[in-house]
Structure formats: C-alpha cells, structure tokens
Design an enzyme around this catalytic site. Structure first.
Site, PDB file in Angstrom:
ATOM      1  N   CYS A 114       0.815  -1.223   0.000  1.00 26.12           N
ATOM      2  CA  CYS A 114       0.000   0.000   0.000  1.00 26.12           C
ATOM      3  C   CYS A 114       0.844   1.266   0.000  1.00 26.12           C
ATOM      4  O   CYS A 114       0.360   2.331  -0.392  1.00 26.12           O
ATOM      5  CB  CYS A 114      -0.939   0.000   1.199  1.00 26.12           C
ATOM      6  SG  CYS A 114      -2.120  -1.379   1.201  1.00 26.12           S
ATOM      7  N   HIS A 250      -3.463   7.429   1.942  1.00 31.53           N
ATOM      8  CA  HIS A 250      -3.828   6.094   1.468  1.00 31.53           C
ATOM      9  C   HIS A 250      -5.229   5.796   1.965  1.00 31.53           C
ATOM     10  O   HIS A 250      -5.551   5.975   3.140  1.00 31.53           O
ATOM     11  CB  HIS A 250      -2.828   5.066   2.010  1.00 31.53           C
ATOM     12  CG  HIS A 250      -3.260   3.652   1.820  1.00 31.53           C
ATOM     13  ND1 HIS A 250      -3.734   3.164   0.622  1.00 31.53           N
ATOM     14  CD2 HIS A 250      -3.299   2.599   2.695  1.00 31.53           C
ATOM     15  CE1 HIS A 250      -4.038   1.881   0.749  1.00 31.53           C
ATOM     16  NE2 HIS A 250      -3.790   1.528   1.991  1.00 31.53           N
ATOM     17  N   ASN A 280     -10.057  -0.160  -0.437  1.00 31.46           N
ATOM     18  CA  ASN A 280      -8.598  -0.082  -0.361  1.00 31.46           C
ATOM     19  C   ASN A 280      -8.019  -0.651  -1.653  1.00 31.46           C
ATOM     20  O   ASN A 280      -8.081  -1.854  -1.888  1.00 31.46           O
ATOM     21  CB  ASN A 280      -8.106  -0.882   0.846  1.00 31.46           C
ATOM     22  CG  ASN A 280      -6.602  -0.801   1.044  1.00 31.46           C
ATOM     23  OD1 ASN A 280      -5.869  -0.392   0.152  1.00 31.46           O
ATOM     24  ND2 ASN A 280      -6.137  -1.200   2.220  1.00 31.46           N
TER      25      ASN A 280
END
Length: 323
Positions: A114, A250, A280
C-alpha cells in the site's frame, strides 16, 4: 536554482464492475452497515475476467498523458507501483511501456504494497533531481480481488481494483517552499512486523496465497506511523501543519484517515476521501484520490499536499508536494 519534479498530468481508471457492500450479504456473515461502520467503505470496483494490472495501468497512464498534453515517447521512465503484477516477470511497467507505444527510455516496478506509490514517487523524484530523467510516469495499479480469501469477511470486503497515474516533469524552481513539485520525501520500513499484513504464498513457496491481515495490529501501527512520517516530511520541507491545503492519504479505512488527520491537527475538510467509493486499492489508492480530487475541483495549482501511506512490510512514508 533547484530542479523540482512537478506534476504535469494526472489520470485514473476504475473497472466497470461495481460491487456494493450488500452484494456480500448472500455469501458472508456481514451487512452493509457492518462494513460501513468499520471501514467507511460503501462500494468498490473489481476487474473483469482477463483484465490485468497492466491493462488498468495503461488506461490511467494514457489519461495522465492526455492531461499533460504529451505522448508516451516524451517520457523517459515509467515506474509502476504494484503487488499484483500480471506475471512473475517481466515487470508490469514494461508491459505498460509497450501498450503505450513508448519505444525508448526504461520502465520498472516497485513493490511496497500500500505504500508502493509513495516509494515510487520518491524514486521518480530522485531520478529527476539527479538528472537521469526529465519526465517520469508514476503509476499505482492493483488487482487485489485476485488475492482475496472470499470466506474471510475481515479482509475480502475491504479491497478493490483500480489504477492512478501522474506525469512528473523536471522544472526549475527557486529552491523555496513556494516552488511547485515535490518538496520532501520520507520513507521507512520495519520487517519485524511482516506477519500482521502479508500474502501467505509466493513464487519460492510455490503457491499463490491469499491476503492475511491482523486488522487491530495494523490499525495500532497506522495512525502513529502515518502522522509521524507526514510530520517528518513537512519538517524536511521547512513547513508545518498550517501550511497544508490537502492531506491525500492512502484510502484504507476511514477511521485511520480520521485518526491521522486528528493527530496532525488538520480538519477533515482538508482531507481528500475516496475510500467510500473505491475501497482499499493498495498502491493505486493515492493516485486515484489525487486524480479524483482534481476532477472534483478540490486540488488546484499551487496547493500544498501531504500524501502518506502504510502497507505490508511494514513499509510507510510520506511525500510533500506543491501542485
């Protein structure tokens, strides 16, 4: 005078298939309300059968090129952040290079889960600042739907697929905080925490594997580390919280986003949030959010942006840039 890596164009791509929270209710012990309450996610996009990470990356990259008003052969470099490349090798970045029709320069992948787009931005900035490249395409693209355990309600409802891209170009600045472009980067990793977020398979173990996550442990690390890396990047740039126009985090979990903003003393009105619509998307989430933020009219030229992420590794970092 200082060479800065300035954003010239931005673009994104989302697969056509939209999966609402309620779509999971038939196969999992979960509800739309449960997912929203714990993550802030309402829907996400899943790649179509046969649609790959490089396919999505190419579409996002082309959108960024179009906005920049340049062609693929005007690029020197492509850096693609992904944990879900099409093949073991060659890199997905070289596949994008070919699909765009770029016949020169070089392309490579970055894998920091990520946090991958942050690491890719830092690499692009270094290439530009050192004079090794003038224009760099930085992409985040993921097909996390391919590594989900569909029986694990704690993970499979959280992730989605998509891609986002930026074109960075070398421009001369005065060497002050008023310059456009990347002003500071801050990167970290700590392999001691591998077991709280990982995929339980890989090439050398001869298995594909599924994503595994200790959600409470990830949450515990996330807010502290994200706020600290953002503060560090701002300090390196010679700036403070009051100088920030937008945090573009993020997009993992709304509670992490809110907690990090609170710890930094930045109101949520100055945070770009897209997690409700995308879930996500790992390395794709920041460039997706930047592109959507521009399309909404939130992010404007001259705005000071802090973007930060944490992912498996653990790996985390932040970038301060003036749009």
């Amino acid at each position: 005078m200082t060479i800065r890596a300035v954003v010239r164009g931005v673009g994104h791509y989302l697969p056509e298939r939209v999966v609402e929270n309620s779509d999971f209710e038939a196969s999992l012990d979960t509800t739309d309300e449960w997912i929203r309450a714990r993550s802030g996610i309402e829907r996400r996009h899943f790649a179509a059968e046969g649609e790959t990470t490089s396919d999505m990356a190419t579409k996002a990259a082309q959108a960024a090129l179009d906005m920049a008003g340049i062609g693929a052969n005007d690029l020197d470099t492509i850096i693609l952040a992904t944990s879900t490349a099409d093949l073991t090798f060659p890199s997905a970045a070289t596949m994008v290079q070919h699909k765009l029709g770029m016949t020169g320069g070089f392309a490579f992948d970055v894998q920091a889960v990520c946090a991958g787009f942050i690491f890719a931005l830092a690499n692009a900035n270094a290439l530009i600042a050192s004079g090794q490249a003038r224009r760099v395409m930085v992409i985040g693209s993921e097909t996390f739907s391919r590594i989900m355990d569909w029986s694990d309600r704690s993970t499979c409802v959280l992730f989605g697929d998509g891609a986002g891209a930026l074109v960075l170009e070398a421009q001369t600045g005065a060497g002050t905080t008023d310059d456009r472009g990347i002003l500071a980067t801050d990167l970290h990793s700590d392999g001691r925490h591998r077991d709280i977020l990982y995929v339980d398979g890989g090439i050398s173990t001869q298995s594909t594997g599924y994503l595994r996550m200790e959600g409470k442990e990830v949450f515990r690390h996330a807010i502290e580390k994200l706020a600290a890396t953002a503060d560090s990047a701002l300090e390196k740039a010679g700036l403070g919280h009051d100088d920030v126009d937008w945090i573009v985090p993020h997009q993992a979990n709304i509670r992490i986003i809110q907690g990090t903003a609170k710890k930094m003393g930045v109101p949520m009105e100055r945070v770009v949030v897209t997690v409700q619509d995308h879930g996500n998307t790992s390395a794709a989430s920041i460039p997706l959010a930047l592109s959507v933020g521009c399309a909404r009219g939130q992010i404007k030229p001259g705005d000071l942006i802090v973007t930060e992420a944490i992912g498996g590794g653990l790996a985390w970092g932040a970038v301060v840039l003036r749009w």
